[in-house]
Design an enzyme around this catalytic site. Structure first.
Site, PDB file in Angstrom:
ATOM      1  CE  LYS A  51      -2.411  -1.650  10.672  1.00  0.00           C
ATOM      2  NZ  LYS A  51      -1.669  -0.578   9.964  1.00  0.00           N
ATOM      3  CE1 TYR A  80      -4.180  -6.001  11.082  1.00  0.00           C
ATOM      4  CE2 TYR A  80      -1.903  -5.259  11.000  1.00  0.00           C
ATOM      5  CZ  TYR A  80      -3.170  -5.292  10.459  1.00  0.00           C
ATOM      6  OH  TYR A  80      -3.450  -4.607   9.306  1.00  0.00           O
ATOM      7  CB  ILE A 121      -0.964  -0.028   1.208  1.00  0.00           C
ATOM      8  CG1 ILE A 121      -2.015  -1.132   1.023  1.00  0.00           C
ATOM      9  CG2 ILE A 121      -1.624   1.329   1.419  1.00  0.00           C
ATOM     10  CD1 ILE A 121      -2.893  -1.385   2.226  1.00  0.00           C
TER      11      ILE A 121
HETATM   12  C1  RM4 Z   1      -5.795  -6.191   7.374  1.00  0.00           C
HETATM   13  C2  RM4 Z   1      -6.960  -7.176   7.341  1.00  0.00           C
HETATM   14  C3  RM4 Z   1      -6.701  -8.182   6.236  1.00  0.00           C
HETATM   15  C4  RM4 Z   1      -5.344  -8.853   6.425  1.00  0.00           C
HETATM   16  C5  RM4 Z   1      -4.267  -7.781   6.562  1.00  0.00           C
HETATM   17  C6  RM4 Z   1      -2.903  -8.383   6.853  1.00  0.00           C
HETATM   18  O1  RM4 Z   1      -5.950  -5.267   8.393  1.00  0.00           O
HETATM   19  O2  RM4 Z   1      -7.004  -7.843   8.582  1.00  0.00           O
HETATM   20  O3  RM4 Z   1      -7.735  -9.165   6.226  1.00  0.00           O
HETATM   21  O4  RM4 Z   1      -5.081  -9.653   5.283  1.00  0.00           O
HETATM   22  O5  RM4 Z   1      -4.593  -6.898   7.608  1.00  0.00           O
END
Ligand code: RM4
Length: 260
Positions: free
Chosen positions: A167, A163, A17
């Site tokens: 976010k 994770y 990205i």
């Molecule tokens: C995004 C989402 C997607 C995952 C990526 C790594 O936030 O969770 O599904 O493929 O992360």
């Protein structure tokens, strides 16, 4: 040109990205400072990747510099912004994009995996946003900061317990920074990508069943591409979003709303 003669700083800009954001910004007339992280294994920013994106931007007639550094370290943001000002004279836009997502089960996740993910995704976003905002305040001409949050700020993932909180934190960071920085004319927003096919999730999506499940969940019928996100970042960076701050923009093909 939506970003004519603007200077855009992108973290994690050598791949995925971030790379798309760097390229889209140059296509809209910006010069670009690209942060990348070579010290890690091949799955993170590769020197060859960053050299190629710099060359691609220069082919468009815009200027680009590559600045290596781990955003998890406080000094990296300060150095990155300093190098951008040294090269281009000012900074107008920060895309705080660098992030990792080493999928891992919760119960046996070692502290190192959790701590590294928080350090890169959340601490890194904080430090680089702070460095950019201080430069923008000094310049006195406002600016735009766009963080790459995620659909995962709003929903969970069984293999993403380390994770998804980062976010959500990045999303909240932009909301609070919008308040703190509004008096300086600095806008702060986040984009929330859904499942975008990048090397961040290449392993995860190499599972054909998982990929088919995700594609089926998405009303637009396909995984996202990096440029799908980059175009939204360019909008939020541009004067077209001049009255938008503290907002978040889902870029997910309808994945979030699709219960049934
Ligand atoms: C995004 C989402 C997607 C995952 C990526 C790594 O936030 O969770 O599904 O493929 O992360």
């Amino acid at each position: 040109m939506l970003l004519e003669n603007k200077v855009v700083v992108v973290t994690g800009g050598s791949r995925g990205i971030g790379r798309a954001i760097a390229l889209a910004s140059a296509r809209e007339g910006a010069d670009v400072a690209i942060n990348y992280w070579r010290d890690n294994d091949k799955s993170y920013g590769k020197a060859s990747a960053v050299d190629s994106i710099v060359a691609e931007i220069e082919k468009l007639g815009r200027r680009a510099i590559a600045v290596e550094g781990n955003v998890a370290e406080h000094a990296t943001g300060i150095e990155l912004i300093g190098r951008a000002v040294e090269a281009f004279g000012h900074v107008d836009v920060l895309s705080s994009n660098a992030g990792i997502c080493p999928f891992h089960a919760f119960l046996d996740m070692p502290p190192s995996v959790y701590e590294t993910t928080v350090a890169v995704n959340l601490n890194g976003a904080f430090y680089v946003t702070q460095a950019a905002a201080n430069q923008m305040k000094t310049q006195g001409t406002g600016g735009a900061i766009i963080a790459t949050s995620s659909i995962s700020a709003l929903v969970g993932g069984g293999m993403q317990t380390h994770y998804t909180p980062t976010k959500a934190g990045v999303h909240s960071l932009m909301q609070s920074c919008a308040i703190a920085l509004g008096p300086y004319g600095i806008r702060c927003n986040s984009v929330m990508p859904g499942t975008i096919a990048t090397d961040l999730n290449a392993d995860d999506l190499s599972d054909k069943e998982k990929r088919a499940y995700m594609e089926k969940r998405i009303p637009l019928g396909r995984l996202g591409e990096p440029d799908d996100v980059a175009q939204c970042v360019v909008f939020l960076a541009s004067d077209r979003a001049r009255y938008v701050t503290g907002a978040s923009l889902l870029v997910d093909g309808g994945l979030f709303v699709n219960l049934q």
